[in-house]
Design an enzyme around this catalytic site. Structure first.
Site, mmCIF file in Angstrom:
data_model
loop_
_atom_site.group_PDB
_atom_site.id
_atom_site.type_symbol
_atom_site.label_atom_id
_atom_site.label_comp_id
_atom_site.label_asym_id
_atom_site.label_seq_id
_atom_site.Cartn_x
_atom_site.Cartn_y
_atom_site.Cartn_z
ATOM 1 C CB SER A 31 -0.924 -0.010 1.221
ATOM 2 O OG SER A 31 -0.166 0.063 2.405
ATOM 3 C CD GLU A 57 -6.799 2.307 -9.415
ATOM 4 O OE1 GLU A 57 -5.726 2.405 -8.774
ATOM 5 O OE2 GLU A 57 -7.510 3.293 -9.672
ATOM 6 C CD GLU A 60 -3.838 4.979 -12.346
ATOM 7 O OE1 GLU A 60 -4.402 5.747 -13.130
ATOM 8 O OE2 GLU A 60 -4.223 4.819 -11.164
ATOM 9 C CD GLU A 61 -3.156 0.918 -6.767
ATOM 10 O OE1 GLU A 61 -3.901 1.802 -6.327
ATOM 11 O OE2 GLU A 61 -3.262 -0.283 -6.441
ATOM 12 N NE ARG A 107 0.534 1.817 -5.176
ATOM 13 C CZ ARG A 107 -0.436 1.766 -4.282
ATOM 14 N NH1 ARG A 107 -0.462 0.814 -3.371
ATOM 15 N NH2 ARG A 107 -1.398 2.664 -4.280
#
Length: 138
Positions: A31, A57, A60-61, A107
């Site tokens: 996270s 997502e 992106e993550e 991350r």
């Protein structure tokens, strides 16, 4: 006396997977704030399906591109900033792992076995969804 009504925020996310040496591996990410192990997820974009939003997502993550399957695997809830977030979870077959992606500096990401993923995530419902994954393949 006031009664505080819980606000439910709908999100979508993916369990990214690959088959490595005949075994299913899933990618977990940390996270952005607490560095807990989670799956890529976020708010459902108003102009997108939950599946397309979850794929965005994942890019992106986690820097992942792939095919998101249409069927909902399940849902889980968690609390964030005083709100309850409900996440619809989809399965994503990873086709490319990018070296550069938008949140790379925020991350970590790691491929892990399903048993290891179950130990790392906190949410009980997400543990159950992960535990049911092998039934979808064999």
């Amino acid at each position: 006396m006031s009664i505080k009504t819980a606000v439910l925020i709908e999100q979508s996310g993916v369990i990214p997977y690959r088959i490595q040496d005949g075994q299913i591996e899933v990618m977990l990410i940390t996270s952005s704030a607490s560095k807990r192990w989670v799956i890529p997820k976020g708010l459902i974009e108003p102009d997108m399906t939950p599946q397309d939003s979850a794929a965005k997502e994942a890019w992106e993550e986690a820097g992942l591109l792939g095919k998101v399957f249409p069927d909902l695997l399940g849902t889980y809830e968690y609390q964030k900033s005083g709100y309850i977030c409900q996440v619809g979870v989809f399965l994503m077959q990873v086709q490319a792992v990018l070296e550069i992606w938008p949140e790379a500096s925020k991350r970590k990401r790691q491929w892990v076995s399903i048993p290891k993923a179950i130990k790392r995530v906190n949410e009980p419902e997400l543990k159950l969804i992960l535990g049911d994954l092998p039934n979808r393949f064999w």
